[in-house]
Design a protein around this motif. Structure first.
Motif, short mmCIF file in Angstrom:
data_model
loop_
_atom_site.label_atom_id
_atom_site.label_comp_id
_atom_site.label_asym_id
_atom_site.label_seq_id
_atom_site.Cartn_x
_atom_site.Cartn_y
_atom_site.Cartn_z
N GLY A 44 0.79 -1.23 0.00
CA GLY A 44 0.00 0.00 0.00
C GLY A 44 0.82 1.28 0.00
N ILE A 45 1.93 1.31 0.72
CA ILE A 45 2.74 2.52 0.80
C ILE A 45 4.18 2.16 0.48
CG2 ILE A 45 3.66 4.27 2.36
CD1 ILE A 45 1.05 4.27 3.84
N ASP A 46 4.76 2.91 -0.43
CA ASP A 46 6.18 2.74 -0.73
C ASP A 46 6.93 3.67 0.22
OD1 ASP A 46 8.74 2.62 -1.67
OD2 ASP A 46 8.21 3.00 -3.77
N ARG A 47 7.53 3.11 1.24
CA ARG A 47 8.17 3.90 2.29
C ARG A 47 9.41 4.64 1.80
NH1 ARG A 47 7.50 0.63 8.01
NH2 ARG A 47 5.24 0.53 7.94
N THR A 48 9.93 4.25 0.66
CA THR A 48 11.08 4.98 0.12
C THR A 48 10.66 6.24 -0.61
OG1 THR A 48 11.05 3.72 -1.95
CG2 THR A 48 12.42 2.85 -0.15
N LYS A 49 9.37 6.32 -1.00
CA LYS A 49 8.89 7.47 -1.75
C LYS A 49 7.85 8.29 -1.02
CE LYS A 49 9.81 5.31 -6.18
NZ LYS A 49 9.24 4.78 -7.41
N THR A 50 7.35 7.78 0.10
CA THR A 50 6.31 8.47 0.86
C THR A 50 6.92 9.11 2.10
OG1 THR A 50 4.69 6.83 0.12
CG2 THR A 50 4.09 8.18 2.01
N CYS A 51 6.61 10.37 2.31
CA CYS A 51 7.12 11.09 3.48
C CYS A 51 6.42 10.59 4.74
CB CYS A 51 6.87 12.59 3.29
SG CYS A 51 7.52 13.59 4.62
N PRO A 52 7.17 10.26 5.80
CA PRO A 52 6.54 9.83 7.05
C PRO A 52 5.91 11.03 7.76
CG PRO A 52 8.90 9.95 7.34
CD PRO A 52 8.63 10.24 5.88
N PHE A 53 5.02 10.73 8.71
CA PHE A 53 4.42 11.79 9.51
C PHE A 53 4.85 11.63 10.96
CE2 PHE A 53 1.54 8.33 10.22
CZ PHE A 53 0.99 8.54 11.47
N LEU A 54 4.70 12.69 11.73
CA LEU A 54 5.08 12.67 13.14
C LEU A 54 3.95 12.07 13.96
CD1 LEU A 54 7.06 13.52 15.40
CD2 LEU A 54 5.85 15.69 15.50
N GLU A 78 4.79 14.71 29.32
CA GLU A 78 6.05 14.95 28.61
C GLU A 78 7.05 13.83 28.85
OE1 GLU A 78 7.60 18.83 29.51
OE2 GLU A 78 5.72 19.81 28.96
N CYS A 79 7.05 13.26 30.04
CA CYS A 79 7.97 12.16 30.36
C CYS A 79 7.55 10.86 29.69
CB CYS A 79 8.03 11.95 31.87
SG CYS A 79 8.65 13.38 32.76
N ASP A 80 6.27 10.73 29.42
CA ASP A 80 5.73 9.50 28.84
C ASP A 80 5.57 9.57 27.33
OD1 ASP A 80 5.48 8.70 31.48
OD2 ASP A 80 3.36 9.17 31.62
N GLU A 81 6.04 10.64 26.71
CA GLU A 81 5.81 10.86 25.27
C GLU A 81 7.03 10.45 24.44
OE1 GLU A 81 5.17 14.92 24.16
OE2 GLU A 81 4.36 14.36 22.21
N VAL A 82 6.75 9.83 23.31
CA VAL A 82 7.77 9.51 22.32
C VAL A 82 7.28 10.07 21.00
CG1 VAL A 82 9.03 7.67 21.14
CG2 VAL A 82 8.31 7.35 23.51
N LYS A 83 8.13 10.82 20.32
CA LYS A 83 7.78 11.36 19.01
C LYS A 83 8.56 10.59 17.96
CE LYS A 83 6.93 15.94 20.86
NZ LYS A 83 7.38 17.32 20.96
N ILE A 84 7.84 9.96 17.05
CA ILE A 84 8.50 9.17 16.01
C ILE A 84 7.93 9.54 14.65
CG2 ILE A 84 9.03 7.21 17.50
CD1 ILE A 84 6.68 5.76 16.18
N TYR A 85 8.75 9.38 13.64
CA TYR A 85 8.28 9.53 12.27
C TYR A 85 7.97 8.14 11.74
CZ TYR A 85 9.35 14.44 12.13
OH TYR A 85 9.34 15.79 12.37
N THR A 86 6.77 7.96 11.24
CA THR A 86 6.34 6.67 10.74
C THR A 86 5.36 6.86 9.60
OG1 THR A 86 5.55 4.48 11.42
CG2 THR A 86 4.43 6.40 12.39
N TRP A 87 4.81 5.76 9.11
CA TRP A 87 3.87 5.79 7.99
C TRP A 87 2.52 5.24 8.44
CZ3 TRP A 87 8.94 4.59 7.90
CH2 TRP A 87 9.75 5.32 7.03
N MET A 88 1.49 5.53 7.69
CA MET A 88 0.14 5.08 8.03
C MET A 88 -0.01 3.56 7.96
SD MET A 88 -1.95 7.32 9.07
CE MET A 88 -2.27 9.07 9.08
#
Length: 169
Positions: A44-54, A78-88
């Motif tokens: 469904g998603i080509d991760r090499t061509k699709t920009c990840p979201f936060l 804030e202590c329990d939060e992780v920000k990652i870039y990923t795909w849908m």
């Protein structure tokens, strides 16, 4: 990877957030094996061509966050939060592997992780919807649930409650 925007401010903001997330990944000790799994091509998603979201992911050991914490901007979050870039098309199992790198409790064999989708409704109120339960080790029916399968939108959040299962004889 290069991203181009029409204005300098947007480029600067995006670059800062991207650098910040890489720094966060380095500080939290997310291993290279996990990041390699996230880069694999999925249907469904080509991760090499699709920009990840936060994705903003919150986790709590032996308990769960309340909606009022999210509405009031509680500092504990804030202590329990992780920000990652990923795909849908990222699966909940991929997120479990990330959490296991961050939480010693989640690395135990008798642990369940309860996933909730957090989003704002039409009136701006934070809503919480159960997504599924995964085991830290082993396979389950909710492993392959993707972010897009429950209508996740950019800006929504994930809350994970990590609970140890107690066995009685």
């Amino acid at each position: 990877v290069f991203f181009f925007f029409n204005d300098t401010a947007t480029t600067e903001i995006y670059t800062r957030s991207l650098v910040g997330s890489v720094r966060c990944v380095q500080e939290t000790g997310i291993n290279a094996e996990y990041m390699g799994k996230m880069k694999k091509k999925a249907p469904g998603i080509d991760r090499t061509k699709t920009c990840p979201f936060l994705l903003r992911l919150y986790y709590k050991e032996n308990g769960e966050h309340t909606l009022s914490q999210f509405e009031s901007g509680d500092k504990e979050l804030e202590c329990d939060e992780v920000k990652i870039y990923t795909w849908m098309d990222a699966t909940l199992k991929e997120l479990v592997n990330l959490i296991k790198d961050l939480s010693p409790v989640a690395n135990q064999k008798n642990v369940s992780l309860y996933f909730h989708h957090l989003y704002r409704n039409y009136y701006g109120k934070v809503c919480k919807k159960y997504i599924g339960t995964l085991l830290a080790y082993g396979k389950g029916k909710d492993d392959l649930i993707t972010l897009s399968s429950f209508k996740m939108e950019i800006g929504d959040m994930i809350d994970v409650s990590i609970s140890c299962l107690l066995y009685t004889s």
